[in-house]
Structure formats: C-alpha cells, structure tokens
Design an enzyme around this catalytic site. Structure first.
Site: not given
Ligand SMILES: [Zn+2]
Length: 740
Positions: A46-47
């Site tokens: 995700s990040t």
C-alpha cells in the site's frame, strides 16, 4: 518441469491419477489452454513505507513467479505486474497495475492470476467481483499459496467469495481501530499533521511558538496589518512593497527543521489569518476529505473546509497564541464580509465610489450597487430593481452627491478627535518604522550568521581535501555576497525612511489635524483609504428618494448605534422631474415678460431657492437653454428669408417647436435623410426643413413611434416639388411673426 516434455509428463500423470492428492492439489484444474496463456503475478504494497519495511512480504510476492513455474508455466510466460507498489487506493481508479491486470484478462491473454492472498488482490467488493467475473468468463484460474481456484467451479467460487468478504471485513476492522486511535489522540489535542507558520515541534512532541524572533515578528505584523488594512490582499500588497517574506518550515518534525522565506501571496496570508492555532486553539477536522472529490480524480483538492460548528475537535486556550480568540473570530468575520457575495459588504476597492457595500435602497431595503460610467463617475443602482416587477424600478443615485454628503459627515465626526488622532498617527507611524527597521536588522543579522557559519565550515575542512574545500569556499563567497546585498538594501531603506520622525514631519502631521478635509481630498489619499475610514465609522447608509422628486432622505447608521438623518438633493434627468417645475416655469415667464435678461433671471431664481436638475445653482447659460426650450428666447428678427424657400419651408427650431421635439431631434432626422433639410448659404448653422401638411402628419407619427426599427413609410420623406416662390419667403416670415 519447465520444458514442454515435462509438462506433457505431468499432464499424463495427472490424467492417470497417479500423483498423490497433496501434490496435485489444484493441478487437475490446469489445462493445456491455461498453459498456452500467461501466468500473471500481481505484486502490491500500500504505502512506500510498507515497501521499505515489509521487505519479506514483497519478496514473498515475487516468489510467486517460482510457484507459477512449479505449476507448469515456462519462465518467459510468467508476467510480474508490480506497478502498484506504494499505491494506496481503496479502489482500482488510481491503481494502474490492477487495471492492466484486468485488461490482460479481458484480452484473453491470461491463464492464471497469482497473488499472496487471493482476496487482497483487490481492495473492495467491486474490484474483487469484477476480477472474479472476468476470470470466469475468460476461463482464467486464480492461485495463491494455498491452492488454485477455478471461478467457474461452484465450490471454488463460494470459497473465493468468502475470502473476499473476510478480507473486506478485516480491512474495515483495521481501519476502524486506526480511526478510533486517531480520534482519541485528537480529542486530547495531541494529533498534529502540519503546523502553521510561527510554530514548531519541541523534542517532547509539544507545540511551541517559533523560537526565531524574526518569524514571530512577521507573524505578528501580518495580524496587526490586517486589523489596520482590513483585507488579505491589502496585507499582501503591503508585505510585497516592503520586501517582507513569509516564514515557512516545509519539513515537519522536532528540532526546528530548516527555515525558508517565501514571497507573500494572498493565499498564504489568508491561511495565516484563518488558522485557529494562532489564537491558541487546537482543532481537528477543519478540512475533512471529501470522498466524492477524491473519487472524481480531478485536480481539485479532496479536502474541503467546513463551518466551525462541524469541526470534530475544538480545544480553546490549548496552545501558545499570537492573537486572542475574539480577535480570531473578528478576523474571520471580516474576511467573510470581504467576499463578493449577495449578503456581504465586499472589501474596500480601488473604485472612486465610497459607499459600495454600505448603501441600501430606502424603498425596498436591498443593497445598492455601484455602476461606473467612467473611472471617476458612476451611480448607485438598487440591486433589486431588475427583479422588482410590480414596484417598478427603484431610482438610481449619482455617486458624487451622496459621497460628498457622507464624507462631510465623517469629517465632522472626526473633527473633535482630530488632534488626538494626529498624535496617535505620528506614534503609530513611528512604531511601524521601528518595526520595519527591526525587520531589516534581523535580515542583516541572519545573513551575517550564515556567512559566519559558512566561514567556520570552510576553515574546519582539511585544506588537502580540495574537492570539499572548493565547494565550501564557493558557499562562503555566496553567503558574503548575500550579506553585502542585505547591508546595502538596509542602508538604502534607512536613507528613504529614517527610524524616527523628524521635527518637521511631526509638525506637518500636527498641522494636518487642523485641516482634515485637505487630507481627505489629497491626491495621495486613495478611494480605498477613504473607504477603510468610512467602514471604521459607519455601519450602513440608507437612501430613500421621495417619490420621483429630487429630494433624498439619507439615514446614516454609525458604529455604536447612533443614527443620523440628512437631506440630499439628487441630480435629475430633466426639468420636468423637479417637484416645483410648474412654479419654476411660471416664474421664468413672469421674469421674462418683465424684461429681465438671462443672467438677471438666474440670480433671481437662485435667490428664490429654485434649483436646476443638475448642478447647484442656475447660471446665465442654463437659463438661456431653459428659455430656448420654452420658446421664450429672443427671436432672430434680423434673419432674412433665404433664397429658394417655399410655403412649406420651416426653420429647424420652428419645426421642432411645432412638433414638440428637440432641435437636435430634427437635426438627427436631417442627418439620417428622414426629412428634406438644407443649410442656408452664408448662415452657418441655420437649417431649413421642407414639410407640407402631409409631411407634418408623417413626422408626428414618427415622433410618437416608440418601437424600433422604424417602419420605412415613417422614415421616407415625400418627394418635394421644385421651384422658388415668394409665398415661400412669406411663409417663413409669417410663422416667425406668429411665434413672436
Ligand atoms: Zn430598491
């Protein structure tokens, strides 16, 4: 099992059922048509932080390529899609990798899709079921570490659906837990994202005023100037004119991240003025994310400001402050009033009219707007007029008369305090100058510190380390140049604006106190300055026109609640609009018959209190115009009848009087060729128009015609018979005599 031969062997074994179940789990679902197409491994974190920290997880995802090979795919037929690493998006809109995966499946290029946990491929029901459906249609398999699933198989599909539901539920629980944690922290006033200019984080995580004195001075200057000038734009202009930049610490974090100075912009000043932290308040949820805007994918900001009542957390007196809470609320209200909208005053503008935003129509109560004819002239028009059908339009008021009246009243109100104001003004001026000088001194001090620091750095390096020494030397030189520029600029500033007011300046300011009107009307006083002063004193002005006459009742509501009434005579379009028109004409006739000349009549009318529709008093010229319009001017008796006149020839003036129109109207007809007219030779300026009874009738109809374009039968003159007659001359003379 990477060669075609191996795959063939595997297929045969699978078909004969000789491979134990544990090993072949899922393999029977894999057919030749699947091997012919690609195996796609979808990798995602995700990040960027997850990418950095969850190295193991990423490696695990890449290992899926090996699993695809174990399942019988050639290495060159395994495609890894990792475009979405570091992309956090709850739907597929911004995840190009996922979209690429869907496209490949849709093009029937894919036989198998692999992911670490199947349901984490997609992040929402919509995406997950879209992928599932697409795979079912194109006969594509899905695989994770646990097994291979065929979306067309009832049991597999049930399992996949369940996994999707579990994943979404897990996501929800995680997010809810995180949100709750954030909210708790915010309610304690400890959750910070970005700090406004003038604040820093301490090592302990607490928030404090910026220790840099210059930063504090500039922030205070912005607030003080706003109280004085009243608009963010005016403050920006002030800062830019004096080359004062706004402080900014672009990085957020403890130990005072590096400070930058940026040129002031209205947006930055507005942001400073509206940030509640400057009033010592902690706020959370001032600009929540709008899900709709975020989804739209346009360049608009997803964060939207919400009204104060909707802020999730507001803790007053929680942080060190630059201004009081009341001051903060007043600033907000001022900024709201500055906006150009239906119910707000608007900011002081550069236009000449002084009452824009303050003036209200006395008849319908709506605000009156300024309409400019040119840069200096205009009129106030009721904003309700165009919509007011049954009442009819409200009368407009010329700007100069009303502005002059209000200016007189403001100056009268200021007069008693003039001396006090002038003393205060010189004090303020001195304080402001000292402030600017202090700012410059701090600038020079900062530049000197930077140069000193660069010198120390240069001296600390070993001279043999030429590469580093050369660079540091360059830095030091640059810092010295900057220091010299700042010193020179400060010297120039000192020359232009000495820190203390001279005795002469002080005397001049005191002298001005005795002549406020002169200051008010001085060319250096801008309309915006006057508007600011008026807004400090007056709440609103109401103007009511009495009927259609020239009388206007003006009500001024002063700050503090006092209301004063005034009378104003407005300019009118024509004499007929005057309330005492009949009396004026009667008097004019009497004076004329008594043999008075124009100038005498003007003096007499002024003495008797009559007033023309425009301007203050009657003059010889205005009386002559009025006499002429009334047909009372001395007739040109010496005028001889020109050659070539017929009985139907008219002087333009006589014809105008006959028809009840203006002479200019008749001349307009001549110019357009709507009547037969000619200039009399040798008598420049006198026009003769031919019109017989039939033509007169046509011209009367033309006069009464209101709709344009005019029909051709009204604008086409009748053919004129030729020939000169003595009767013609006689006709002109006769009519002239009659008029006399
Ligand atoms: Zn009105």
């Amino acid at each position: 099992m990477n060669t075609a031969k191996d795959r063939g062997a595997f297929r045969r074994q699978a078909g004969s059922g000789r491979i134990p179940l544990g090993e072949c789990h899922g393999r029977t679902k894999i057919q030749a048509r699947h091997w012919e197409r690609l195996a796609v491994v979808y990798v995602r974190q995700s990040t960027p932080r997850q990418v950095q920290e969850n190295v193991e997880s990423t490696a695990l995802q890449y290992q899926l390529a090996r699993r695809a090979e174990d399942l019988g795919w050639r290495p060159d037929r395994v495609l890894v899609i990792d475009d979405d690493l570091g992309q956090s998006a709850q739907t597929a809109t911004h995840r190009l990798g996922f979209q690429r995966l869907l496209a490949e499946v849709g093009l029937n290029h894919v036989g198998l899709v692999l992911g670490v946990e199947m349901s984490r491929l997609a992040r929402s029901y919509t995406d997950w079921y879209q992928l599932l459906e697409l795979c079912a249609v194109f006969g594509c398999l899905l695989a994770d570490q646990d097994g291979v699933y065929d979306p067309n198989d009832y049991n597999d599909r049930l399992l996949l659906g369940l996994k999707g539901t579990m994943s979404e539920a897990e996501l929800h629980v995680l997010r809810a837990r995180m949100d709750q944690g954030r909210r708790n922290k915010a309610e304690r006033g400890e959750l910070f994202s970005r700090l406004p200019a003038g604040y820093v984080f301490l090592d302990s995580g607490a928030v404090a005023l910026d220790p840099d004195q210059q930063v504090q001075a500039v922030v205070r200057l912005v607030f003080d100037k706003f109280s004085e000038l009243g608009s963010a734009r005016a403050v920006t202009r002030y800062l830019r004119q004096r080359q004062i930049a706004l402080p900014l610490r672009p990085l957020n974090g403890p130990r005072c991240p590096p400070l930058e100075w940026r040129a002031a912009t209205p947006e930055a000043v507005y942001a400073m003025l509206t940030h509640p932290m400057d009033a010592g308040a902690y706020v959370h949820g001032r600009r929540p994310v709008d899900a709709q805007r975020k989804l739209s994918g346009t360049s608009r900001r997803a964060q939207v400001a919400v009204p104060m009542e909707e802020w999730q957390v507001l803790l007053r007196d929680h942080l060190p402050a630059y201004i009081s809470w009341d001051q903060y609320l007043a600033n907000r209200e001022r900024l709201r009033q500055n906006a150009s909208s239906w119910e707000t005053q608007g900011a002081p503008r550069q236009g000449a009219a002084l009452l824009g935003g303050l003036l209200y129509c006395g008849r319908c109560g709506y605000r009156m707007q300024v309409h400019y004819v040119d840069q200096r002239h205009g009129y106030y028009r009721c904003s309700h007029s165009p919509r007011c059908e049954d009442l009819g339009p409200c009368p407009s008021l010329p700007v100069p008369g009303l502005d002059a009246l209000v200016s007189r009243q403001v100056l009268r109100a200021l007069e008693p305090a003039a001396l006090e104001v002038s003393l205060q003004a010189s004090e303020d001026l001195e304080r402001e100058r000292q402030r600017l000088h202090q700012h410059w001194q701090q600038q020079v001090e900062r530049a000197r510190h930077q140069a000193e620091r660069a010198r120390r750095q240069y001296e600390a390096v070993e001279p043999e380390n030429r590469l580093v020494a050369r660079h540091l030397e360059g830095q030091w030189e640059k810092a010295l140049v900057h220091l010299r520029q700042q010193e020179e600029a400060y010297a120039r500033f000192q020359q232009e604006l000495p820190a203390a007011l001279s005795r002469v300046d002080r005397e001049a300011i005191r002298a001005l106190a005795h002549d406020l009107p002169q200051v008010w009307d001085a060319p250096s006083t801008t309309p915006a300055d006057r508007q600011v002063v008026i807004r400090h004193l007056i709440d609103r002005v109401r103007a009511q026109v009495q009927g259609t006459s020239e009388d206007v009742a003006v009500t001024i509501s002063w700050k503090g609640g006092f209301v004063s009434q005034h009378q104003l005579l407005r300019s009118l379009g024509s004499y007929r609009q005057l309330g005492d028109y009949d009396r004026l004409i009667q008097r004019l006739n009497d004076l004329r018959n008594a043999g008075e000349r124009a100038l005498g009549i003007a003096t007499q009318l002024n003495a008797e209190g009559f007033r023309p529709p425009r301007g203050e008093i009657f003059t010889g010229a205005s009386v002559r115009t009025l006499l002429s319009r009334q047909g009372l001017s001395r007739l040109r008796t010496a005028l001889e009848c020109p050659e070539g006149c017929g009985p139907e020839d008219w002087w333009a003036g006589d014809l105008a009087r006959e028809l009840g129109v203006s002479v200019n109207g008749v001349k307009g007809w001549i110019r357009r060729g709507w009547v037969h007219g000619r200039r009399v030779r040798g008598r420049c300026g006198y026009w003769v128009v031919w019109a017989d009874a039939e033509e007169l009738e046509r011209l009367r109809r033309l006069r009464d015609q209101r709709q344009t374009p005019y029909p051709p039968e009204l604008t086409t003159p009748k053919a004129r018979p030729t020939g000169t007659t003595k009767e013609g001359k006689r006709g002109l003379k006769e009519r002239r005599k009659k008029a006399r």
